[in-house]
Design a protein around this motif. Structure first.
Motif, short mmCIF file in Angstrom:
data_model
loop_
_atom_site.label_atom_id
_atom_site.label_comp_id
_atom_site.label_asym_id
_atom_site.label_seq_id
_atom_site.Cartn_x
_atom_site.Cartn_y
_atom_site.Cartn_z
N GLN A 1 48.75 44.11 46.68
CA GLN A 1 48.80 45.51 46.27
C GLN A 1 48.45 45.70 44.79
N LYS A 2 48.92 44.79 43.94
CA LYS A 2 48.70 44.98 42.51
C LYS A 2 47.24 44.86 42.09
N TYR A 3 46.38 44.28 42.97
CA TYR A 3 44.97 44.15 42.64
C TYR A 3 44.08 45.16 43.36
N LYS A 4 44.66 45.97 44.23
CA LYS A 4 43.86 46.94 44.98
C LYS A 4 43.23 47.95 44.03
N GLY A 5 41.95 48.22 44.24
CA GLY A 5 41.22 49.17 43.42
C GLY A 5 40.70 48.60 42.12
N MET A 6 41.01 47.33 41.83
CA MET A 6 40.54 46.71 40.59
C MET A 6 39.23 45.97 40.84
N SER A 7 38.37 45.96 39.83
CA SER A 7 37.14 45.17 39.93
C SER A 7 37.48 43.70 39.74
N ARG A 8 36.54 42.85 40.13
CA ARG A 8 36.72 41.41 39.94
C ARG A 8 37.00 41.10 38.48
N ASN A 9 36.19 41.69 37.57
CA ASN A 9 36.36 41.39 36.14
C ASN A 9 37.71 41.87 35.62
N ASP A 10 38.18 43.02 36.11
CA ASP A 10 39.48 43.52 35.65
C ASP A 10 40.62 42.66 36.17
N ILE A 11 40.45 42.06 37.35
CA ILE A 11 41.48 41.12 37.84
C ILE A 11 41.51 39.89 36.94
N VAL A 12 40.34 39.38 36.56
CA VAL A 12 40.28 38.23 35.66
C VAL A 12 40.97 38.56 34.34
N ARG A 13 40.71 39.75 33.81
CA ARG A 13 41.36 40.17 32.57
C ARG A 13 42.88 40.24 32.75
N ALA A 14 43.33 40.78 33.90
CA ALA A 14 44.77 40.96 34.16
C ALA A 14 45.51 39.64 34.25
N ILE A 15 44.84 38.58 34.72
CA ILE A 15 45.52 37.29 34.87
C ILE A 15 45.25 36.36 33.68
N GLY A 16 44.58 36.90 32.64
CA GLY A 16 44.39 36.13 31.41
C GLY A 16 43.25 35.13 31.46
N GLY A 17 42.33 35.32 32.39
CA GLY A 17 41.20 34.40 32.50
C GLY A 17 40.01 34.84 31.67
N TYR B 1 36.38 38.96 48.22
CA TYR B 1 35.56 39.63 49.24
C TYR B 1 36.29 39.66 50.59
N VAL B 2 36.80 38.51 51.01
CA VAL B 2 37.47 38.42 52.32
C VAL B 2 38.72 39.29 52.34
N ASN B 3 39.56 39.16 51.33
CA ASN B 3 40.82 39.90 51.34
C ASN B 3 40.62 41.40 51.13
N SER B 4 39.62 41.79 50.36
CA SER B 4 39.32 43.22 50.21
C SER B 4 38.88 43.82 51.55
N ASN B 5 38.03 43.09 52.27
CA ASN B 5 37.50 43.59 53.54
C ASN B 5 38.49 43.50 54.69
N GLU B 6 39.43 42.57 54.60
CA GLU B 6 40.41 42.41 55.68
C GLU B 6 41.72 43.14 55.40
N GLY B 7 41.77 43.84 54.26
CA GLY B 7 42.97 44.61 53.94
C GLY B 7 44.16 43.77 53.54
N THR B 8 43.92 42.55 53.07
CA THR B 8 45.02 41.65 52.72
C THR B 8 45.10 41.35 51.22
N LEU B 9 44.40 42.15 50.43
CA LEU B 9 44.46 41.97 48.99
C LEU B 9 45.85 42.37 48.48
#
Length: 200
Positions: A40-56, A30-38
């Protein structure tokens, strides 16, 4: 075995064939999405898709339980400077809590609870009135949406309520004041805890 089945087995203390790793980074996201510090590889991804991408494994929190106040209760939140003033007015009195943003952190950071609802015996009486004039309603559509988003990649948890005494002591009164109130006005505190218990 699906990730969901493996996660449920682990939660039930059964043997699983790999580590069930369910990261909790909602606040960071939430913080990094809103502050523009996410990153680059996770930009535009949902929380669940990030979890999938990192094998969680996904643990998806669903809301759906809403506290509804009787019509005689007037509840509002106002922004005053760098604070949010949450007030509740009733026929027998009013209470308020204040959340204040810290100066050193950005606007998207969690503000500090700087004033609790319950400060004295009168506030105990008002809060008990508020809780007794409240009921819960459940909207299952939020859980269904979370289940659809999660699929077989994890579990869905429905948010519930705090332990009644912790709701009083930690959130609504603050620990120091809560223990003094409990010592001085035990019957009043016990009445409030009983009201929380019925509501929750």
């Amino acid at each position: 075995m699906t990730r969901r089945e493996r996660y449920l087995n682990a939660l039930n203390n059964r043997t699983v064939d790999e580590l069930v790793w369910a990261p909790n980074f909602d606040y960071w996201l939430y913080v990094n999405s809103n502050e523009g510090t996410l990153p680059q590889k996770y930009k535009g991804m949902s929380r669940n898709d990030i979890v999938r991408a990192i094998g969680g494994y996904i643990w998806n929190r669903a809301g759906g339980i809403k506290i509804v106040r009787d019509s005689e209760i007037i509840e509002k939140s106002d922004t005053v400077g760098n604070s949010i003033v949450h007030s509740i007015a009733t026929p027998i009195g009013a209470i308020r809590e204040i959340y204040t943003a810290t100066k050193s952190e950005g606007e998207h950071r969690t503000p500090a609870l700087t004033e609790h609802f319950i400060k004295n015996k009168d506030d105990l009486r008002v809060m008990t009135y508020v809780i007794e004039a409240s009921h819960c309603e459940f909207d299952p559509s939020l859980t269904k949406k979370a289940l659809d988003e999660t699929g077989n990649d994890g579990v869905v948890l429905n948010s519930a309520f705090c332990v009644p005494f912790i709701q009083f002591a930690k959130t609504d009164a603050g620990y120091m004041n809560a223990f003094y109130l409990w010592t001085d006005y035990k019957e009043d505190v016990d009445s409030l805890i009983a009201a929380y218990t019925r509501l929750f």
